[in-house]
Design a protein around this motif. Structure first.
Motif, PDB file in Angstrom:
ATOM      1  N   SER A 173     -27.640  -6.878  79.882  1.00  0.00           N
ATOM      2  CA  SER A 173     -26.500  -6.072  80.328  1.00  0.00           C
ATOM      3  C   SER A 173     -25.267  -6.935  80.572  1.00  0.00           C
ATOM      4  CB  SER A 173     -26.859  -5.273  81.579  1.00  0.00           C
ATOM      5  OG  SER A 173     -27.132  -6.127  82.666  1.00  0.00           O
ATOM      6  N   VAL A 174     -25.439  -8.127  81.089  1.00  0.00           N
ATOM      7  CA  VAL A 174     -24.302  -9.042  81.292  1.00  0.00           C
ATOM      8  C   VAL A 174     -23.706  -9.435  79.943  1.00  0.00           C
ATOM      9  CG1 VAL A 174     -23.690 -11.382  82.038  1.00  0.00           C
ATOM     10  CG2 VAL A 174     -25.025  -9.910  83.534  1.00  0.00           C
ATOM     11  N   ALA A 175     -24.547  -9.687  78.956  1.00  0.00           N
ATOM     12  CA  ALA A 175     -24.059 -10.047  77.621  1.00  0.00           C
ATOM     13  C   ALA A 175     -23.286  -8.900  76.992  1.00  0.00           C
ATOM     14  CB  ALA A 175     -25.230 -10.455  76.731  1.00  0.00           C
TER      15      ALA A 175
ATOM     16  N   MET B 235     -19.310  -9.017  75.967  1.00  0.00           N
ATOM     17  CA  MET B 235     -18.817  -8.758  74.611  1.00  0.00           C
ATOM     18  C   MET B 235     -17.819  -7.608  74.601  1.00  0.00           C
ATOM     19  SD  MET B 235     -22.085  -9.447  72.091  1.00  0.00           S
ATOM     20  CE  MET B 235     -22.972  -8.028  72.651  1.00  0.00           C
ATOM     21  N   THR B 236     -18.068  -6.579  75.405  1.00  0.00           N
ATOM     22  CA  THR B 236     -17.149  -5.448  75.477  1.00  0.00           C
ATOM     23  C   THR B 236     -15.799  -5.881  76.040  1.00  0.00           C
ATOM     24  OG1 THR B 236     -19.007  -3.934  75.796  1.00  0.00           O
ATOM     25  CG2 THR B 236     -16.835  -3.133  76.427  1.00  0.00           C
ATOM     26  N   GLU B 237     -15.824  -6.671  77.089  1.00  0.00           N
ATOM     27  CA  GLU B 237     -14.580  -7.160  77.685  1.00  0.00           C
ATOM     28  C   GLU B 237     -13.800  -8.039  76.708  1.00  0.00           C
ATOM     29  OE1 GLU B 237     -12.983  -6.453  80.537  1.00  0.00           O
ATOM     30  OE2 GLU B 237     -14.509  -4.922  80.852  1.00  0.00           O
ATOM     31  N   SER B 238     -14.506  -8.856  75.954  1.00  0.00           N
ATOM     32  CA  SER B 238     -13.840  -9.693  74.957  1.00  0.00           C
ATOM     33  C   SER B 238     -13.151  -8.839  73.906  1.00  0.00           C
ATOM     34  CB  SER B 238     -14.848 -10.611  74.277  1.00  0.00           C
ATOM     35  OG  SER B 238     -15.364 -11.540  75.183  1.00  0.00           O
ATOM     36  N   ARG B 239     -13.829  -7.783  73.449  1.00  0.00           N
ATOM     37  CA  ARG B 239     -13.244  -6.901  72.433  1.00  0.00           C
ATOM     38  C   ARG B 239     -12.022  -6.176  72.993  1.00  0.00           C
ATOM     39  NH1 ARG B 239     -12.412  -7.346  67.545  1.00  0.00           N
ATOM     40  NH2 ARG B 239     -10.751  -5.862  67.458  1.00  0.00           N
ATOM     41  N   VAL B 240     -12.077  -5.743  74.243  1.00  0.00           N
ATOM     42  CA  VAL B 240     -10.940  -5.064  74.868  1.00  0.00           C
ATOM     43  C   VAL B 240      -9.747  -6.021  74.956  1.00  0.00           C
ATOM     44  CG1 VAL B 240     -10.105  -4.115  77.065  1.00  0.00           C
ATOM     45  CG2 VAL B 240     -12.293  -3.362  76.134  1.00  0.00           C
ATOM     46  N   THR B 241     -10.007  -7.263  75.305  1.00  0.00           N
ATOM     47  CA  THR B 241      -8.940  -8.258  75.392  1.00  0.00           C
ATOM     48  C   THR B 241      -8.306  -8.505  74.032  1.00  0.00           C
ATOM     49  OG1 THR B 241     -10.035  -9.334  77.251  1.00  0.00           O
ATOM     50  CG2 THR B 241      -8.403 -10.629  76.068  1.00  0.00           C
TER      51      THR B 241
END
Length: 87
Positions: free
Chosen positions: A41-43, A47-53
């Motif tokens: 879940s942390v991974a 990855m989701t936060e990186s894509r949003v950025t």
């Protein structure tokens, strides 16, 4: 007689020891499963936060590029004059 009692105690101890080892094995497996689920879940969140950025940066770049295009079109329309479109 002491050997019989001693044997019975050692058999009981072995049985309890096996059960305890089984319980510890199950506990270790459950803890490993929980740690794996937490890590996954942390991974996913990372990855989701990186894509949003990345999307945010790309959106900002597209906005500034469009704004520069509008400024260039204004300049072309005024033939490089003072920026007054009515002239």
């Amino acid at each position: 007689m002491k050997t019989r009692t001693g044997s019975a105690v050692s058999i009981r101890s072995r049985r309890n020891g096996t059960r305890e080892r089984g319980v510890i094995l199950v506990f270790a497996m459950v803890m490993t499963l929980l740690i794996m689920a937490l890590s996954t879940s942390v991974a996913v969140v990372s990855m989701t936060e990186s894509r949003v950025t990345i999307d945010s940066v790309e959106d900002r770049q597209a906005f500034y590029l469009a704004e520069a295009g509008i400024d260039a079109a204004k300049w072309e329309l005024t033939d490089g004059q003072d920026g007054n479109l009515n002239a």
